[in-house]
Write an enzyme that holds these catalytic residues in place. Structure first.
Site, PDB file in Angstrom:
ATOM      1  N   LYS A   1      14.786   5.771   7.855  1.00 54.01           N
ATOM      2  CA  LYS A   1      14.574   5.350   9.268  1.00 54.01           C
ATOM      3  C   LYS A   1      14.317   6.465  10.108  1.00 54.01           C
ATOM      4  O   LYS A   1      13.447   6.300  11.085  1.00 54.01           O
ATOM      5  CB  LYS A   1      15.858   4.709   9.764  1.00 54.01           C
ATOM      6  CG  LYS A   1      16.255   3.360   8.708  1.00 54.01           C
ATOM      7  CD  LYS A   1      17.192   2.832   9.157  1.00 54.01           C
ATOM      8  CE  LYS A   1      18.856   3.547   9.078  1.00 54.01           C
ATOM      9  NZ  LYS A   1      19.185   3.970   7.752  1.00 54.01           N
TER      10      LYS A   1
ATOM     11  N   ARG B   1      24.403  -2.661  13.015  1.00 58.05           N
ATOM     12  CA  ARG B   1      24.910  -2.601  11.670  1.00 58.05           C
ATOM     13  C   ARG B   1      25.780  -3.595  11.184  1.00 58.05           C
ATOM     14  O   ARG B   1      26.533  -3.811  10.097  1.00 58.05           O
ATOM     15  CB  ARG B   1      25.387  -1.276  11.613  1.00 58.05           C
ATOM     16  CG  ARG B   1      24.740  -0.074  10.932  1.00 58.05           C
ATOM     17  CD  ARG B   1      25.480   1.094  10.970  1.00 58.05           C
ATOM     18  NE  ARG B   1      25.189   2.175  10.220  1.00 58.05           N
ATOM     19  CZ  ARG B   1      24.566   3.226  10.357  1.00 58.05           C
ATOM     20  NH1 ARG B   1      23.987   3.395  11.376  1.00 58.05           N
ATOM     21  NH2 ARG B   1      24.322   4.196   9.394  1.00 58.05           N
TER      22      ARG B   1
ATOM     23  N   ARG C   1      19.315  15.961   1.945  1.00 59.46           N
ATOM     24  CA  ARG C   1      18.732  16.084   3.381  1.00 59.46           C
ATOM     25  C   ARG C   1      19.551  17.188   4.040  1.00 59.46           C
ATOM     26  O   ARG C   1      20.658  17.569   4.015  1.00 59.46           O
ATOM     27  CB  ARG C   1      19.418  14.586   3.976  1.00 59.46           C
ATOM     28  CG  ARG C   1      19.171  14.660   5.455  1.00 59.46           C
ATOM     29  CD  ARG C   1      19.301  13.352   5.951  1.00 59.46           C
ATOM     30  NE  ARG C   1      20.427  12.651   5.998  1.00 59.46           N
ATOM     31  CZ  ARG C   1      20.847  11.561   6.568  1.00 59.46           C
ATOM     32  NH1 ARG C   1      19.949  10.696   7.073  1.00 59.46           N
ATOM     33  NH2 ARG C   1      21.877  10.947   6.547  1.00 59.46           N
TER      34      ARG C   1
ATOM     35  N   ARG D   1      24.960  17.350   6.841  1.00 59.04           N
ATOM     36  CA  ARG D   1      25.621  16.579   7.536  1.00 59.04           C
ATOM     37  C   ARG D   1      26.936  16.659   6.830  1.00 59.04           C
ATOM     38  O   ARG D   1      26.846  16.380   5.508  1.00 59.04           O
ATOM     39  CB  ARG D   1      24.927  15.323   7.819  1.00 59.04           C
ATOM     40  CG  ARG D   1      24.116  15.209   9.143  1.00 59.04           C
ATOM     41  CD  ARG D   1      23.524  14.037   9.300  1.00 59.04           C
ATOM     42  NE  ARG D   1      24.196  12.753   8.906  1.00 59.04           N
ATOM     43  CZ  ARG D   1      23.627  11.571   9.063  1.00 59.04           C
ATOM     44  NH1 ARG D   1      22.591  11.468   9.531  1.00 59.04           N
ATOM     45  NH2 ARG D   1      24.298  10.436   8.883  1.00 59.04           N
TER      46      ARG D   1
ATOM     47  N   ARG E   1      29.098   4.994   1.955  1.00 58.71           N
ATOM     48  CA  ARG E   1      28.170   4.512   2.979  1.00 58.71           C
ATOM     49  C   ARG E   1      27.389   3.381   2.553  1.00 58.71           C
ATOM     50  O   ARG E   1      27.039   2.369   3.066  1.00 58.71           O
ATOM     51  CB  ARG E   1      27.350   5.584   3.869  1.00 58.71           C
ATOM     52  CG  ARG E   1      28.312   6.355   4.480  1.00 58.71           C
ATOM     53  CD  ARG E   1      27.770   7.940   4.821  1.00 58.71           C
ATOM     54  NE  ARG E   1      26.635   7.908   5.317  1.00 58.71           N
ATOM     55  CZ  ARG E   1      25.455   8.718   5.373  1.00 58.71           C
ATOM     56  NH1 ARG E   1      25.874  10.086   4.699  1.00 58.71           N
ATOM     57  NH2 ARG E   1      24.368   8.759   6.063  1.00 58.71           N
TER      58      ARG E   1
END
Ligand code: ADP
Ligand code: ADP
Length: 226
Positions: free
Chosen positions: A13, A88, A127, A160, A171
């Protein structure tokens, strides 16, 4: 144009939002980025959010809805926005519908990125993000030109704290249980456009761009009929 980007963590996204915003001049609103900003600033909101974010749980609806209500008041979103990571939950989506309809506004489309679970784990654990500009990289599929250094700012990238394998799996479960039902919610409103999020970033973007161009064309036609 008012768009929502829906999809599990790691679907791309943020990566695709950057391309859309550059091409179409739309402003992105990422609730994840807003929350991380509050955490860095040490605000009350940031302190409350930290507890949930570090576990990979959702921050309570009332906190998020209030944050979005304040953000949407800004004049920079008068011409539209691209929501990344919000809504969400169903209550968040209902609150957004109400916020928009109170101002006589409507959503144009909800883009839904579809990516299988194991690919998501691989994407998120590799990431890396620039602490200054927020640009998102991947160690293998989308690396910076110089090892672990942002192409734009020349500073070291970070991982992160919620991109560890255990938190990522939580998640993804949270997504399945609380966020995936939004696909049906927006299908019922005739707003959902599903996009296969597997493959090269440029190829996925091409599909998204085609959808947005079609929506814009539809808007022009409706306008000229009036
Ligand atoms: P990703 O880009 O991997 O999907 P985000 O940066 O959007 O992750 O979100 C990081 C964390 O911030 C989430 O795990 C959650 O704790 C919190 N968060 C972000 N947006 C929302 C939201 N709309 N509702 C509740 N929590 C949120
Ligand atoms: P989201 O905002 O949905 O959580 P990101 O845009 O941050 O997802 O992407 C998650 C990770 O996957 C990043 O490391 C990014 O560079 C990488 N990524 C994004 N799109 C692709 C793709 N099509 N193929 C492989 N990796 C991708």
């Amino acid at each position: 144009m008012r768009l929502i980007f829906l999809g599990p963590p790691g679907a791309g996204k943020g990566t695709q939002s950057e391309l859309i915003c550059k091409d179409f001049g739309i402003k992105q609103i990422s609730t994840g980025d807003l929350l991380r900003y509050h955490r860095i600033e040490g605000t009350e909101l940031g302190k409350k959010a930290q507890f949930y974010m570090d576990k990979g749980e959702l921050v309570p609806d009332e906190i998020i809805i209030e944050m979005i209500r304040n953000e949407l008041r800004k004049t920079e979103y008068l011409d539209g926005f691209l929501l990344d990571g919000f809504p969400r939950t169903i209550p968040q989506a209902e609150a957004l519908d109400k916020l928009l309809s109170d101002s006589g506004l409507k959503l144009d489309a909800v883009l839904v990125l579809i990516v299988p679970m194991e690919e998501l784990v691989a994407r998120l654990t590799a990431r890396r993000v620039c602490p200054k500009c927020g640009k998102v990289y991947h160690l293998i599929s989308n690396p910076p030109k110089n090892d672990n250094i942002c192409d734009i700012d020349g500073i070291e990238l970070y991982q992160r704290t919620d991109d560890t394998e255990e938190t990522v799996r939580n998640r993804l479960n949270v997504y399945e249980q609380q966020t995936a039902p939004l696909i049906g919610y927006y299908e019922n409103q005739g707003l959902a456009y599903k996009v296969d999020g597997n493959g090269k970033i440029e190829d996925i973007y091409k599909k998204i761009k085609d959808i947005i161009l079609k929506i814009l064309k539809g808007k022009e036609e409706t306008h000229s009929e009036k």
